[in-house]
Write a protein that holds these residues in place. Sequence first.
Motif, PDB file in Angstrom:
ATOM      1  N   UNK A 127      51.807  41.202 -20.134  1.00  0.00           N
ATOM      2  CA  UNK A 127      50.837  41.045 -19.443  1.00  0.00           C
ATOM      3  C   UNK A 127      49.909  39.864 -20.113  1.00  0.00           C
ATOM      4  N   UNK A 128      49.257  39.018 -19.404  1.00  0.00           N
ATOM      5  CA  UNK A 128      48.534  37.821 -19.772  1.00  0.00           C
ATOM      6  C   UNK A 128      47.214  38.320 -20.433  1.00  0.00           C
ATOM      7  N   UNK A 129      46.846  37.876 -21.471  1.00  0.00           N
ATOM      8  CA  UNK A 129      45.540  38.285 -22.129  1.00  0.00           C
ATOM      9  C   UNK A 129      44.642  36.807 -22.330  1.00  0.00           C
ATOM     10  N   UNK A 130      43.338  37.064 -21.809  1.00  0.00           N
ATOM     11  CA  UNK A 130      42.340  36.001 -21.902  1.00  0.00           C
ATOM     12  C   UNK A 130      41.383  36.582 -22.968  1.00  0.00           C
ATOM     13  N   UNK A 131      40.922  36.036 -23.755  1.00  0.00           N
ATOM     14  CA  UNK A 131      39.932  36.337 -24.703  1.00  0.00           C
ATOM     15  C   UNK A 131      38.766  35.633 -24.621  1.00  0.00           C
ATOM     16  N   UNK A 132      37.418  35.905 -23.905  1.00  0.00           N
ATOM     17  CA  UNK A 132      36.293  35.212 -23.835  1.00  0.00           C
ATOM     18  C   UNK A 132      35.540  35.563 -24.787  1.00  0.00           C
ATOM     19  N   UNK A 133      34.589  34.769 -25.251  1.00  0.00           N
ATOM     20  CA  UNK A 133      33.383  34.766 -26.200  1.00  0.00           C
ATOM     21  C   UNK A 133      32.438  33.763 -26.118  1.00  0.00           C
ATOM     22  N   UNK A 134      31.305  34.172 -26.764  1.00  0.00           N
ATOM     23  CA  UNK A 134      30.369  33.238 -26.545  1.00  0.00           C
ATOM     24  C   UNK A 134      29.091  33.492 -26.038  1.00  0.00           C
ATOM     25  N   UNK A 135      29.037  34.615 -25.103  1.00  0.00           N
ATOM     26  CA  UNK A 135      27.949  34.834 -24.511  1.00  0.00           C
ATOM     27  C   UNK A 135      26.644  35.410 -25.174  1.00  0.00           C
ATOM     28  N   UNK A 136      25.921  35.704 -24.506  1.00  0.00           N
ATOM     29  CA  UNK A 136      24.378  36.400 -25.449  1.00  0.00           C
ATOM     30  C   UNK A 136      23.437  36.415 -24.347  1.00  0.00           C
ATOM     31  N   UNK A 137      22.324  36.640 -25.098  1.00  0.00           N
ATOM     32  CA  UNK A 137      20.768  36.836 -24.427  1.00  0.00           C
ATOM     33  C   UNK A 137      20.267  35.486 -24.547  1.00  0.00           C
ATOM     34  N   UNK A 138      19.560  34.762 -23.891  1.00  0.00           N
ATOM     35  CA  UNK A 138      19.222  33.309 -24.106  1.00  0.00           C
ATOM     36  C   UNK A 138      17.917  33.283 -22.910  1.00  0.00           C
ATOM     37  N   UNK A 139      16.759  32.520 -23.417  1.00  0.00           N
ATOM     38  CA  UNK A 139      15.799  32.550 -22.504  1.00  0.00           C
ATOM     39  C   UNK A 139      16.030  31.224 -21.485  1.00  0.00           C
ATOM     40  N   UNK A 140      15.246  31.286 -20.542  1.00  0.00           N
ATOM     41  CA  UNK A 140      15.640  30.269 -19.430  1.00  0.00           C
ATOM     42  C   UNK A 140      15.378  28.896 -20.118  1.00  0.00           C
ATOM     43  N   UNK A 141      16.126  28.094 -19.779  1.00  0.00           N
ATOM     44  CA  UNK A 141      16.096  26.632 -20.267  1.00  0.00           C
ATOM     45  C   UNK A 141      17.118  26.445 -21.497  1.00  0.00           C
ATOM     46  N   UNK A 142      17.748  27.684 -22.040  1.00  0.00           N
ATOM     47  CA  UNK A 142      18.335  27.804 -23.153  1.00  0.00           C
ATOM     48  C   UNK A 142      19.846  27.157 -22.897  1.00  0.00           C
ATOM     49  N   UNK A 143      20.702  27.265 -24.038  1.00  0.00           N
ATOM     50  CA  UNK A 143      22.035  26.823 -23.830  1.00  0.00           C
ATOM     51  C   UNK A 143      23.119  27.788 -24.733  1.00  0.00           C
ATOM     52  N   UNK A 144      24.241  27.812 -23.887  1.00  0.00           N
ATOM     53  CA  UNK A 144      25.353  28.655 -24.587  1.00  0.00           C
ATOM     54  C   UNK A 144      26.687  27.841 -24.299  1.00  0.00           C
ATOM     55  N   UNK A 145      27.594  28.197 -25.225  1.00  0.00           N
ATOM     56  CA  UNK A 145      28.925  27.715 -25.203  1.00  0.00           C
ATOM     57  C   UNK A 145      29.884  28.607 -25.256  1.00  0.00           C
ATOM     58  N   UNK A 146      30.690  28.950 -24.096  1.00  0.00           N
ATOM     59  CA  UNK A 146      31.534  29.926 -23.840  1.00  0.00           C
ATOM     60  C   UNK A 146      33.044  29.531 -24.386  1.00  0.00           C
ATOM     61  N   UNK A 147      33.844  30.314 -24.812  1.00  0.00           N
ATOM     62  CA  UNK A 147      35.058  29.722 -25.161  1.00  0.00           C
ATOM     63  C   UNK A 147      36.075  30.901 -24.628  1.00  0.00           C
ATOM     64  N   UNK A 148      37.470  30.456 -24.467  1.00  0.00           N
ATOM     65  CA  UNK A 148      38.312  31.283 -23.957  1.00  0.00           C
ATOM     66  C   UNK A 148      39.727  30.875 -24.502  1.00  0.00           C
ATOM     67  N   UNK A 149      40.196  31.908 -25.415  1.00  0.00           N
ATOM     68  CA  UNK A 149      41.644  31.497 -25.758  1.00  0.00           C
ATOM     69  C   UNK A 149      42.549  32.099 -24.671  1.00  0.00           C
ATOM     70  N   UNK A 150      43.677  31.117 -24.385  1.00  0.00           N
ATOM     71  CA  UNK A 150      44.476  31.444 -23.263  1.00  0.00           C
ATOM     72  C   UNK A 150      46.129  31.367 -23.831  1.00  0.00           C
ATOM     73  N   UNK A 151      46.813  32.308 -23.429  1.00  0.00           N
ATOM     74  CA  UNK A 151      48.315  32.136 -23.757  1.00  0.00           C
ATOM     75  C   UNK A 151      48.557  30.892 -23.527  1.00  0.00           C
ATOM     76  N   UNK A 152      49.441  30.275 -24.373  1.00  0.00           N
ATOM     77  CA  UNK A 152      49.692  28.885 -24.521  1.00  0.00           C
ATOM     78  C   UNK A 152      50.529  28.427 -23.124  1.00  0.00           C
ATOM     79  N   UNK A 153      51.732  29.284 -22.940  1.00  0.00           N
ATOM     80  CA  UNK A 153      52.455  28.968 -21.630  1.00  0.00           C
ATOM     81  C   UNK A 153      51.580  28.915 -20.371  1.00  0.00           C
ATOM     82  N   UNK A 154      50.477  29.749 -20.346  1.00  0.00           N
ATOM     83  CA  UNK A 154      49.731  29.602 -19.069  1.00  0.00           C
ATOM     84  C   UNK A 154      49.083  28.369 -19.177  1.00  0.00           C
ATOM     85  N   UNK A 155      48.096  28.026 -20.213  1.00  0.00           N
ATOM     86  CA  UNK A 155      46.998  26.999 -20.535  1.00  0.00           C
ATOM     87  C   UNK A 155      47.869  25.497 -20.140  1.00  0.00           C
TER      88      UNK A 155
END
Length: 114
Positions: free
Chosen positions: A1-29
């Motif tokens: 079973x493929x596993x994707x691991x997302x991170x980096x979300x949160x609560x932010x005010x309008x106009x703010x910034x976030x950077x999301x990351x996702x670790x992906x199995x190498x063969x898929x990526x």
Amino acid sequence: QVQFVESGGGLVQPGGSLRLSCVVPTDIFRAHTMAWYRQAPGKQRDMVAFISVDGHPFHINSVEGRFTISRDNAASTLYLQMNDLRPDDTAVYYCNSWTPQPSWGQGTQVTVSS
């Protein structure tokens, strides 16, 4: 079973910034165009941006100029830099291949609110 691991979300005010990351199995990526999707409450999951194996990106109109998708092939990691966030960007964000694998990760919650 493929596993994707997302991170980096949160609560932010309008106009703010976030950077999301996702670790992906190498063969898929290494073999697939990769994409970010989001699902707002009560709505279907939609694709936000995708990037080809050789790094060519595409962003939907509503995020063009504010979001930037990128990939680190050495680390098998997908990124989404999100700037000038708006309340209607609030959603759970997921990564998957552009033609989605059957299994999805847990996603990461992004909430844009004052």
